[in-house]
Design a protein around this motif. Structure first.
Motif, PDB file in Angstrom:
ATOM      1  N   GLY B 170     -16.301  -9.770  15.729  1.00 23.74           N
ATOM      2  CA  GLY B 170     -16.923 -10.974  16.267  1.00 23.74           C
ATOM      3  C   GLY B 170     -17.080 -12.067  15.236  1.00 23.74           C
ATOM      4  N   GLU B 171     -16.136 -12.160  14.311  1.00 23.42           N
ATOM      5  CA  GLU B 171     -16.163 -13.198  13.281  1.00 23.42           C
ATOM      6  C   GLU B 171     -14.806 -13.876  13.263  1.00 23.42           C
ATOM      7  N   THR B 172     -14.780 -15.101  12.750  1.00 23.46           N
ATOM      8  CA  THR B 172     -13.484 -15.697  12.478  1.00 23.46           C
ATOM      9  C   THR B 172     -13.147 -15.449  11.012  1.00 23.46           C
ATOM     10  N   ILE B 173     -11.855 -15.262  10.766  1.00 21.40           N
ATOM     11  CA  ILE B 173     -11.379 -14.932   9.427  1.00 21.40           C
ATOM     12  C   ILE B 173     -10.320 -15.938   9.048  1.00 21.40           C
ATOM     13  N   ASP B 174     -10.354 -16.380   7.803  1.00 19.33           N
ATOM     14  CA  ASP B 174      -9.347 -17.333   7.334  1.00 19.33           C
ATOM     15  C   ASP B 174      -7.971 -16.673   7.343  1.00 19.33           C
ATOM     16  N   PRO B 175      -7.009 -17.239   8.108  1.00 20.90           N
ATOM     17  CA  PRO B 175      -5.701 -16.592   8.244  1.00 20.90           C
ATOM     18  C   PRO B 175      -4.968 -16.445   6.914  1.00 20.90           C
ATOM     19  N   ARG B 176      -5.141 -17.410   6.024  1.00 26.49           N
ATOM     20  CA  ARG B 176      -4.359 -17.376   4.781  1.00 26.49           C
ATOM     21  C   ARG B 176      -4.899 -16.330   3.829  1.00 26.49           C
ATOM     22  N   ASN B 177      -6.225 -16.273   3.708  1.00 25.90           N
ATOM     23  CA  ASN B 177      -6.790 -15.240   2.841  1.00 25.90           C
ATOM     24  C   ASN B 177      -6.533 -13.847   3.408  1.00 25.90           C
ATOM     25  N   PHE B 178      -6.630 -13.725   4.753  1.00 22.98           N
ATOM     26  CA  PHE B 178      -6.385 -12.419   5.356  1.00 22.98           C
ATOM     27  C   PHE B 178      -4.950 -11.969   5.130  1.00 22.98           C
ATOM     28  N   HIS B 179      -4.037 -12.912   5.236  1.00 24.22           N
ATOM     29  CA  HIS B 179      -2.636 -12.567   5.032  1.00 24.22           C
ATOM     30  C   HIS B 179      -2.407 -12.019   3.617  1.00 24.22           C
ATOM     31  N   ARG B 180      -2.936 -12.713   2.658  1.00 20.70           N
ATOM     32  CA  ARG B 180      -2.759 -12.255   1.267  1.00 20.70           C
ATOM     33  C   ARG B 180      -3.404 -10.884   1.071  1.00 20.70           C
ATOM     34  N   LYS B 181      -4.612 -10.728   1.601  1.00 25.41           N
ATOM     35  CA  LYS B 181      -5.324  -9.459   1.462  1.00 25.41           C
ATOM     36  C   LYS B 181      -4.555  -8.306   2.119  1.00 25.41           C
ATOM     37  N   ALA B 182      -4.089  -8.520   3.350  1.00 25.64           N
ATOM     38  CA  ALA B 182      -3.424  -7.442   4.080  1.00 25.64           C
ATOM     39  C   ALA B 182      -2.129  -7.027   3.392  1.00 25.64           C
ATOM     40  N   THR B 183      -1.392  -8.011   2.903  1.00 28.40           N
ATOM     41  CA  THR B 183      -0.098  -7.665   2.318  1.00 28.40           C
ATOM     42  C   THR B 183      -0.221  -7.190   0.877  1.00 28.40           C
ATOM     43  N   SER B 184      -1.347  -7.436   0.233  1.00 27.27           N
ATOM     44  CA  SER B 184      -1.454  -7.031  -1.165  1.00 27.27           C
ATOM     45  C   SER B 184      -2.264  -5.749  -1.362  1.00 27.27           C
ATOM     46  N   THR B 185      -3.018  -5.324  -0.361  1.00 30.99           N
ATOM     47  CA  THR B 185      -3.771  -4.071  -0.499  1.00 30.99           C
ATOM     48  C   THR B 185      -2.818  -2.893  -0.306  1.00 30.99           C
ATOM     49  N   PRO B 186      -2.697  -2.003  -1.279  1.00 33.43           N
ATOM     50  CA  PRO B 186      -1.706  -0.926  -1.182  1.00 33.43           C
ATOM     51  C   PRO B 186      -1.976  -0.018   0.017  1.00 33.43           C
ATOM     52  N   GLY B 187      -0.921   0.246   0.784  1.00 33.22           N
ATOM     53  CA  GLY B 187      -1.026   1.185   1.898  1.00 33.22           C
ATOM     54  C   GLY B 187      -1.650   0.633   3.154  1.00 33.22           C
ATOM     55  N   PHE B 188      -1.965  -0.656   3.169  1.00 33.88           N
ATOM     56  CA  PHE B 188      -2.565  -1.227   4.374  1.00 33.88           C
ATOM     57  C   PHE B 188      -1.505  -1.393   5.451  1.00 33.88           C
ATOM     58  N   VAL B 189      -0.439  -2.128   5.135  1.00 27.11           N
ATOM     59  CA  VAL B 189       0.680  -2.308   6.060  1.00 27.11           C
ATOM     60  C   VAL B 189       1.976  -2.170   5.279  1.00 27.11           C
ATOM     61  N   SER B 190       3.058  -1.841   6.013  1.00 28.60           N
ATOM     62  CA  SER B 190       4.356  -1.819   5.348  1.00 28.60           C
ATOM     63  C   SER B 190       5.346  -2.617   6.188  1.00 28.60           C
ATOM     64  N   ALA B 191       6.112  -3.464   5.526  1.00 29.41           N
ATOM     65  CA  ALA B 191       7.014  -4.379   6.221  1.00 29.41           C
ATOM     66  C   ALA B 191       8.177  -3.616   6.836  1.00 29.41           C
ATOM     67  N   THR B 192       8.592  -4.039   8.029  1.00 28.81           N
ATOM     68  CA  THR B 192       9.741  -3.415   8.676  1.00 28.81           C
ATOM     69  C   THR B 192      11.034  -4.147   8.333  1.00 28.81           C
ATOM     70  N   GLY B 193      10.915  -5.402   7.897  1.00 29.40           N
ATOM     71  CA  GLY B 193      12.107  -6.205   7.668  1.00 29.40           C
ATOM     72  C   GLY B 193      12.411  -7.112   8.834  1.00 29.40           C
ATOM     73  N   ALA B 194      11.949  -6.735  10.024  1.00 30.23           N
ATOM     74  CA  ALA B 194      12.199  -7.558  11.214  1.00 30.23           C
ATOM     75  C   ALA B 194      11.170  -8.675  11.325  1.00 30.23           C
ATOM     76  N   SER B 195      11.479  -9.629  12.208  1.00 32.32           N
ATOM     77  CA  SER B 195      10.562 -10.744  12.441  1.00 32.32           C
ATOM     78  C   SER B 195      10.485 -11.035  13.934  1.00 32.32           C
ATOM     79  N   THR B 196       9.472 -11.765  14.312  1.00 29.89           N
ATOM     80  CA  THR B 196       9.365 -12.217  15.705  1.00 29.89           C
ATOM     81  C   THR B 196      10.435 -13.252  15.979  1.00 29.89           C
ATOM     82  N   GLU B 197      10.773 -13.396  17.274  1.00 35.76           N
ATOM     83  CA  GLU B 197      11.732 -14.416  17.673  1.00 35.76           C
ATOM     84  C   GLU B 197      11.239 -15.088  18.940  1.00 35.76           C
ATOM     85  N   GLY B 198      11.623 -16.328  19.100  1.00 40.56           N
ATOM     86  CA  GLY B 198      11.343 -17.034  20.345  1.00 40.56           C
ATOM     87  C   GLY B 198       9.934 -17.556  20.482  1.00 40.56           C
TER      88      GLY B 198
END
Lengths: 224, 224
Positions: B170-198
Motif C-alpha cells: 500500500g505504498e508508492t515506490i520510486d520506479p528508478r530506485n526500485f529498478h536499480r535495487k531489484a536488478t542489483s540485489t543478488p538472486g532477486f531476479v534473473s534476466a531471460t534475455g527477452a523483452s516485451t513487445e507491442g
DNA sequence: CAAATAGTGTCTCTGAGACAGTATCCA
DNA sequence: TGGATACTGTCTCAGAGACACTATTTG
C-alpha cells in the motif's frame, strides 16, 4: 459429517543463555514411546484449554519457572502421519526465552531435565527439526525486536545484552558500536538510572527492556 | 493413557494481486456452522495426510489451480476451545501466493468463491484474525525474500514486480530506485534475455524469479 | 514529431563498522 | 599507580532515496 480423530500436543523449545552459549532445556522421557531418550518438554493439550495456555502450563510444570520476564510465542505445527507411533498426533511448537535461572528442573514431572547447547542432539520424534526451527526463529527475532532482553534479568547492562547476541548468533560484536546502537535505537532499552557496583572497571548503567515491538533500524547478522 | 480428542483442519489464506490491490480468495459456506457466511477456504485433514499435503489438496480443490509458480507456507495454528461450535477443532493456517489468474473458482466444492480486497471482512470463525496474520506475513516476507515473484507469471518485468510491492504494502515506490535495487540485489531476479513487445514506451526486459532464499540487503517498508 | 515507459548517473544523507581516545571504577 | 571495563568521537564506506537525464519504443 465424520472426520479423522487427532491428539494435539504442545512442545516447547525453551532457550536460555548459559556459560556464554545458547542452551535448550531437554527432558528424558519417562514413558513410551522413546522411553529414556531426550526430547523437548511438552504434553497433551487438555480438553478445555487454549493453545498458549497449554504451552504456559507445560512450561510451568517442566521448569517450575513462569512469571514475567520471559517470552513465549508459537513456532509452527508439525503433523506428519508417522511422527508419533501412538497414532495421529499434531504438535504445536512454542518458543520460550528465559533468563539464566539457578538450574531449576527439580521436583517436576519429567524424570530428568537438563540444559544442553543447541545443535544436532538426536532427539526423540521430530524434535531435532522443531529445535532447529525454534533456534532459527530466535536468531532472526533478535534482529528486529528488543527480545534479547528476555534472556536477561529485569535490569541488565549493555554488555550483558551484547553477550546475549554473541551467544545466540555465535558471532563477536564490537562492544563500542553495539553500545551506541543499543542506546540510540528508539525503544530498544530504557535506562533505569542505576549502575553496577563492586565490579572491576567503570560502573555500567543498568537498563530495562524498551517498549518497542520492532527495532527500527534493525540489527543485522553478518551470516545472513 | 487417555487424552482429549480433536479434529484438525487446514485453512488457506490465498492471496493474489488483482486490479492493483492485494486480494484474498473467500468461499461462501455451504454447510453449518456459519452457513451462507464468507470464510477462508479449508477443510479437514485426512487420516493419512501430512499437513502441507492437506493444504495443497484444499488449494487444488477450491481454486482448481495448483502447479508451480505459486508459493505455500504455514502461518500458524489456532485452537481456541470456542472457535468452532462443533467441538474441539484446531486449524493449521497456510498462506498461498498466486499470480492473477483468469478468475477460477468455478465448478468446485464451494457453493461460491470470490476475490475480495483484504481488510476487516467479517468472516466466519476466527478467520479475520487468520487473514490478518497471513497478510502481515506476506507483507514482511516481501521485505527479505524474492517471493513477490510468486504473484507474477513466470516471466515478468521489473515494473510488474514493483506494482506487486506497491499493492501488497500500500505504498508508492520510486520506479528508478526500485529498478536499480531489484536488478542489483543478488538472486532477486534473473534476466531471460527477452523483452516485451507491442506495448507503448521502451520495451522492458523480462525476468524470472532469482534463486536466493533471502534478499541481502533486504527491501524495507517505510511504515515499519 | 510527442507521449510513454525503461533504464542510468549522481548527489545527499543515514547508518554500520573500524578504531582512537576519554571516563571511572577496583586493587 | 595500573588494569579493567564503560562510553564517546570520528573516519570511511555502503546503501536508500531524490531526481535529472538518456534510451527506445508506439502512434
Amino acid at each position: 459429517m465424520s472426520y479423522p480423530v487427532f491428539a494435539v500436543t504442545v512442545d516447547l523449545v525453551v532457550l536460555t543463555v548459559r556459560e556464554g552459549e545458547l542452551q535448550v532445556l531437554l527432558v528424558r522421557r519417562g514413558c513410551e514411546p522413546f522411553l529414556g531418550e531426550w526430547a523437548l518438554p511438552g504434553g497433551f493439550v487438555l480438553a478445555d484449554e487454549d493453545l498458549p495456555t497449554a504451552a504456559r502450563r507445560e512450561l510451568a510444570e517442566e521448569t517450575g519457572l513462569d512469571g514475567p520476564g520471559g517470552h513465549l510465542e508459537q513456532i509452527a505445527s508439525y503433523g506428519d502421519p508417522d511422527r508419533d507411533p501412538r497414532g495421529r498426533v499434531v504438535t504445536v511448537a512454542y518458543l520460550a526465552l528465559l533468563p539464566d535461572l539457578p538450574t531449576p528442573t527439580a521436583g517436576t514431572d519429567a524424570a530428568e531435565a537438563e540444559w544442553r547447547p543447541v545443535g544436532e542432539l538426536g532427539l526423540a520424534f521430530d524434535h531435532d527439526r522443531i529445535l532447529a526451527d525454534g533456534v532459527e526463529r530466535a536468531r532472526s527475532k533478535l534482529e528486529y525486536t528488543p527480545l534479547a532482553a528476555a534472556f536477561c534479568p529485569p535490569e541488565f547492562t549493555i554488555a550483558a545484552l551484547r553477550q546475549v547476541y554473541e551467544a545466540v548468533w555465535g558471532e563477536t560484536i564490537d562492544p563500542r558500536n553495539f553500545h551506541r546502537k543499543a542506546t540510540s535505537t528508539p525503544g530498544f532499552v530504557s535506562a533505569t538510572g542505576a549502575s553496577t557496583e563492586g565490579e572491576p572497571g567503570r560502573p555500567a548503567r543498568l537498563f530495562r527492556r524498551g517498549e518497542a515491538a520492532v527495532l527500527n533500524p534493525p540489527l543485522l547478522r553478518r551470516g545472513a
